[in-house]
Design a protein around this motif. Structure first.
Motif, mmCIF file in Angstrom:
data_model
loop_
_atom_site.group_PDB
_atom_site.id
_atom_site.type_symbol
_atom_site.label_atom_id
_atom_site.label_comp_id
_atom_site.label_asym_id
_atom_site.label_seq_id
_atom_site.Cartn_x
_atom_site.Cartn_y
_atom_site.Cartn_z
ATOM 1 N N ARG A 152 0.832 -1.210 0.000
ATOM 2 C CA ARG A 152 0.000 0.000 0.000
ATOM 3 C C ARG A 152 0.868 1.262 0.000
ATOM 4 N NH1 ARG A 152 -3.162 3.729 2.557
ATOM 5 N NH2 ARG A 152 -5.422 3.606 2.231
ATOM 6 N N GLN A 153 1.994 1.202 0.686
ATOM 7 C CA GLN A 153 2.915 2.345 0.656
ATOM 8 C C GLN A 153 3.431 2.601 -0.755
ATOM 9 O OE1 GLN A 153 5.829 1.173 3.594
ATOM 10 N NE2 GLN A 153 4.923 2.478 5.167
ATOM 11 N N HIS A 154 3.715 1.525 -1.487
ATOM 12 C CA HIS A 154 4.145 1.688 -2.873
ATOM 13 C C HIS A 154 3.022 2.287 -3.717
ATOM 14 C CE1 HIS A 154 8.187 -0.046 -3.128
ATOM 15 N NE2 HIS A 154 7.803 -0.887 -2.172
ATOM 16 N N LEU A 155 1.787 1.885 -3.446
ATOM 17 C CA LEU A 155 0.665 2.472 -4.176
ATOM 18 C C LEU A 155 0.543 3.966 -3.875
ATOM 19 C CD1 LEU A 155 -2.082 -0.305 -3.795
ATOM 20 C CD2 LEU A 155 -0.824 0.297 -5.865
ATOM 21 N N PRO A 207 -4.489 8.463 -3.833
ATOM 22 C CA PRO A 207 -4.891 9.426 -4.869
ATOM 23 C C PRO A 207 -5.863 8.802 -5.863
ATOM 24 C CG PRO A 207 -2.643 8.655 -5.229
ATOM 25 C CD PRO A 207 -3.050 8.150 -3.889
ATOM 26 N N ASP A 208 -6.682 9.635 -6.469
ATOM 27 C CA ASP A 208 -7.645 9.163 -7.468
ATOM 28 C C ASP A 208 -6.916 8.598 -8.683
ATOM 29 O OD1 ASP A 208 -9.813 9.890 -5.934
ATOM 30 O OD2 ASP A 208 -9.835 11.938 -6.717
ATOM 31 N N GLY A 209 -7.673 7.877 -9.494
ATOM 32 C CA GLY A 209 -7.104 7.342 -10.719
ATOM 33 C C GLY A 209 -6.767 5.873 -10.598
ATOM 34 N N ASN A 210 -5.745 5.422 -11.344
ATOM 35 C CA ASN A 210 -5.371 4.005 -11.387
ATOM 36 C C ASN A 210 -4.952 3.464 -10.027
ATOM 37 O OD1 ASN A 210 -5.907 3.810 -14.107
ATOM 38 N ND2 ASN A 210 -3.799 4.279 -14.741
ATOM 39 N N THR A 211 -4.290 4.331 -9.242
ATOM 40 C CA THR A 211 -3.835 3.881 -7.923
ATOM 41 C C THR A 211 -5.008 3.460 -7.058
ATOM 42 O OG1 THR A 211 -1.904 5.319 -7.992
ATOM 43 C CG2 THR A 211 -2.619 4.575 -5.834
ATOM 44 N N THR A 214 -6.754 0.319 -8.470
ATOM 45 C CA THR A 214 -5.973 -0.895 -8.206
ATOM 46 C C THR A 214 -6.150 -1.342 -6.761
ATOM 47 O OG1 THR A 214 -4.330 -0.260 -9.858
ATOM 48 C CG2 THR A 214 -3.660 -1.889 -8.212
ATOM 49 N N HIS A 215 -6.061 -0.391 -5.844
ATOM 50 C CA HIS A 215 -6.210 -0.732 -4.429
ATOM 51 C C HIS A 215 -7.601 -1.285 -4.144
ATOM 52 C CE1 HIS A 215 -5.674 -0.589 -0.130
ATOM 53 N NE2 HIS A 215 -6.723 0.212 0.000
ATOM 54 N N ARG A 216 -8.616 -0.654 -4.724
ATOM 55 C CA ARG A 216 -9.985 -1.133 -4.495
ATOM 56 C C ARG A 216 -10.172 -2.540 -5.058
ATOM 57 N NH1 ARG A 216 -13.771 4.210 -5.801
ATOM 58 N NH2 ARG A 216 -13.438 5.241 -3.777
ATOM 59 N N ALA A 217 -9.557 -2.814 -6.204
ATOM 60 C CA ALA A 217 -9.670 -4.154 -6.791
ATOM 61 C C ALA A 217 -9.018 -5.193 -5.888
ATOM 62 C CB ALA A 217 -9.032 -4.164 -8.176
ATOM 63 N N VAL A 218 -7.848 -4.840 -5.341
ATOM 64 C CA VAL A 218 -7.171 -5.760 -4.422
ATOM 65 C C VAL A 218 -8.028 -6.014 -3.188
ATOM 66 C CG1 VAL A 218 -5.204 -6.007 -2.862
ATOM 67 C CG2 VAL A 218 -4.841 -5.203 -5.193
ATOM 68 N N MET A 219 -8.564 -4.966 -2.607
ATOM 69 C CA MET A 219 -9.362 -5.127 -1.389
ATOM 70 C C MET A 219 -10.663 -5.871 -1.651
ATOM 71 S SD MET A 219 -7.305 -3.981 0.751
ATOM 72 C CE MET A 219 -8.326 -4.211 2.196
ATOM 73 N N LEU A 220 -11.221 -5.688 -2.857
ATOM 74 C CA LEU A 220 -12.424 -6.434 -3.205
ATOM 75 C C LEU A 220 -12.121 -7.913 -3.349
ATOM 76 C CD1 LEU A 220 -15.411 -6.576 -4.130
ATOM 77 C CD2 LEU A 220 -14.589 -6.144 -6.470
ATOM 78 N N MET A 221 -11.075 -8.210 -4.131
ATOM 79 C CA MET A 221 -10.768 -9.606 -4.441
ATOM 80 C C MET A 221 -10.218 -10.359 -3.238
ATOM 81 S SD MET A 221 -10.832 -11.956 -6.761
ATOM 82 C CE MET A 221 -11.151 -10.913 -8.208
ATOM 83 N N PHE A 222 -9.321 -9.727 -2.493
ATOM 84 C CA PHE A 222 -8.619 -10.431 -1.412
ATOM 85 C C PHE A 222 -9.059 -9.998 -0.015
ATOM 86 C CE2 PHE A 222 -5.787 -10.451 -5.089
ATOM 87 C CZ PHE A 222 -5.558 -11.805 -5.227
#
Length: 654
Positions: A152-155, A207-211, A214-222
């Protein structure tokens, strides 16, 4: 300090479930090549996964059975120390997310991890060898959360691919590893969601956008999907159990009663965590009474209301006191699998090992803020650590001495049949059988259907003069009325007492008396399932064999095998007949297995299916059966005239 505190406990022995789980180390021979390794690592039956990571860890300590308990306990202590280091690192990361200054962040993490490390309640996890399965999920949970936080820090820094990789490894990979240790490793995604909602989202928004996507997809899936699946599963079990009603198999309570009882259990756990004491009930909690209604016992409803208030209060104050809120909700989420609707036993101390990870972090944060009450806080730090170290050392001394342990637990748990039976067994083995008899008679007066008490009374009577007809009558009554989960207990006792009866080393205990106990169990409606009937029928055959009645033994063995067809049982029965000098009957047993082989019980879902595949791939059972058949054939040819005793011997019991 922790190493010194635990040192006396490293010299204790194996206990209870250790004997049910660790003998697989030598079940198919020493684990010294790949074939035995794969047979061993897939042999687990607890959880659908079989907990192979836990089994793998035992290979650090032994490759065969019997084994020395010291290496197992030493490895568990090392793992406990490692977990404290991981906890310190995790709390330091969480403290950074709360924007704390470095000194306070590190001191709070040190205090929070050390208070957890030194807590006496965790002795019953660390020194109970089989509970390596409760410790490894903690390792996986903390490692997984740290990797996820790193991702998450990298994101946050805009490094989407790197952040995605670390996040998936942390939440996905280490959830799998945790589940391969024990099922409650599956709670890792829920812990991550709590940290995200309570600590990170309000203070470290992405921040908004791809970051963010991506984070939301990870939290949804995992995160969200696994958490939802767990919630649905627990709700289904709870609703299904309540709708069906009735007592659960092998238990004395229903699912509804369990759900009423667990709030009391959780409040007892919290009391032990925040008001620690040197000694507690340990492994014996079978006397814990289930709640039968909201008001019985009287603490049922208050306990439930207290838990609701704690969770609601934590949620309400999550923005002002995020560490406290996280610790509270983390604890109750950590208890979801083992303290809700799944019909496990009601109470075990080791269930606090993972849920209590963050328990003392808020206290550490308060103590680390030395801008006020500087000297009193430093003094309190010292007092807390020394007090916990003393309590843990005192408890470890008990765990390091089997006799002391049994007597202490019997004193703390006067109404526990397990505790009293265990203490009586130790007393009988250490030259005090009359004390054991007195202890067991007192318990049997109030709990006459407890098989473990009745059987141990016979054992103690054998050590103190002999068994009376009244003792046998009591044991028969207990066998006729006992609960369904006595199989391993009775089989272990039977293996110990059959040679005693056949050698006339215990006046009043004969093979006929043992047979009466087996027959009483066969008449018990609670033992009418195929499994208990098979075990008891097989034991009846063992008695016939000891009485030199091989044909009757063969009949019982084949009847037992017909109830549930397993190649291992056929092999054991045939080998037993052969080892007693009846190779012809042993060959007949193998012939019968060939006739019913097509009815072999299919493996249950999960690791047993993998184990069956491994055994088939190695051609294990056909090889073992062919080898035994060859040896029995040689024995039969070598002495074809005395495969069975004379008719007169057959008809005369020993």
């Amino acid at each position: 300090m922790t190493g010194l505190a635990y040192a006396p406990g490293l010299h204790g022995g194996f206990l209870f479930d250790d004997f049910a789980n660790l003998p697989v180390l030598g079940a198919t021979g020493p684990i010294d090549h790949w074939a035995t390794f794969w047979r061993y690592i897939t042999s687990g039956t607890a959880d659908p996964t079989g907990r192979p990571l836990t089994l793998l860890s035992f290979l650090l300590d032994a490759h065969n059975w019997p084994a020395d308990p010291y290496p197992f306990k030493r490895t568990s202590l090392i793992l406990h120390l490692l977990n404290a280091v991981l906890l310190y690192a995790l709390l330091t990361k969480l403290g950074r997310s709360l924007d704390l200054d470095e000194r306070r962040r590190k001191l709070a993490a040190l205090l929070g991890s050390t208070l957890w490390l030194l807590h006496p309640l965790l002795v019953s996890t660390t020194l109970y060898i089989v509970q390596r399965e409760a410790m490894l999920p903690a390792t996986c949970v903390m490692a997984g959360l740290m990797l996820w936080l790193h991702g998450r820090q990298h994101l946050e820094a805009g490094k989407i691919k790197t952040g995605l990789g670390w996040s998936v490894l942390g939440l996905g990979g280490f959830t799998v590893l945790g589940v391969l240790s024990k099922a409650n490793g599956a709670l890792l995604p829920l812990y991550a969601l709590l940290i995200e909602i309570i600590v990170l989202a309000p203070r470290r928004p992405l921040p908004d956008g791809n970051t963010r996507r991506t984070h939301r997809a990870v939290m949804l899936m995992f995160g969200i999907i696994p958490a939802t699946a767990i919630g649905i599963y627990l709700a289904y079990i709870g609703v299904h159990g309540i709708v069906l009603g009735g007592v659960e198999d092998g238990r004395s309570w229903s699912i509804g009663q369990r759900l009423l009882t667990e709030p009391r259990v959780l409040m007892d756990y919290l009391k032990l965590l925040w008001l620690p004491r040197p000694f507690s009930s340990g492994l014996f909690n079978d006397q814990y009474a289930a709640s039968s209604s909201w008001l019985h016992p009287a603490t049922t409803l208050p306990s439930l209301l207290a838990i609701v208030a704690l969770i609601a209060g934590a949620w309400h104050w999550r923005r002002r006191h995020p560490a406290l809120a996280l610790a509270v909700v983390f604890y109750f989420v950590g208890q979801l699998l083992e303290s809700s609707s799944i019909p496990l036993e009601l109470y075990f101390e080791h269930r606090n090992y993972v849920p209590a990870l963050l328990m003392f972090w808020p206290l550490g944060l308060w103590l680390a803020d030395t801008r006020t009450l500087r000297l009193p806080k430093y003094a309190l730090m010292l007092v807390l650590l020394l007090t916990l170290a003393w309590m843990t050392h005192a408890r470890a001394e008990v765990w390091g001495n089997v006799q002391t342990q049994a007597l202490v637990w019997a004193t703390i748990n006067p109404d526990s049949p397990r505790a009293q039976a265990n203490a009586a067994q130790v007393e009988a083995q250490t030259g005090h059988p009359r004390a054991a008899v007195r202890r067991l008679q007192v318990m049997l007066a109030s709990q006459p259907d407890q098989v473990q008490l009745a059987l141990n009374l016979i054992g103690a009577r054998c050590e103190s003069g002999g068994v009376s007809p009244a003792n046998l009558t009591t044991a028969q009554q207990a066998m006729r009325n006992s609960s369904p989960n006595i199989g391993p207990l009775f089989a272990h006792w039977f293996e110990r007492m059959l040679p005693v009866a056949m050698a006339d080393r215990c006046p009043g205990l004969t093979s006929t008396a043992l047979l009466s106990l087996v027959n009483a169990g066969l008449q018990n409606p609670n033992l009418s399932a195929a499994g208990p009937q098979q075990s008891l029928t097989y034991l009846r055959g063992r008695i016939a064999l000891a009485q030199h009645q091989p044909d009757i033994a063969l009949t019982d063995f084949t009847r037992a095998l017909s109830l549930q067809v397993y190649p291992g049982m056929a092999l054991e029965a045939a080998a037993t007949l052969g080892s007693h000098g009846y190779p012809v009957q042993g060959l007949q047993m193998l012939d019968y297995y060939q006739q019913v082989q097509s009815k072999t019980m299919p493996p249950s879902f999960g690791m047993p299916m993998v184990h069956t595949w491994v055994m088939a791939r190695e051609n294990y059972w056909p090889h073992e059966l062919a080898h035994l058949r060859h040896q029995l054939s040689l024995d039969a040819k070598a002495d074809s005239t005395n495969t069975a005793p004379s008719d007169s011997a057959r008809s005369t019991p020993s």
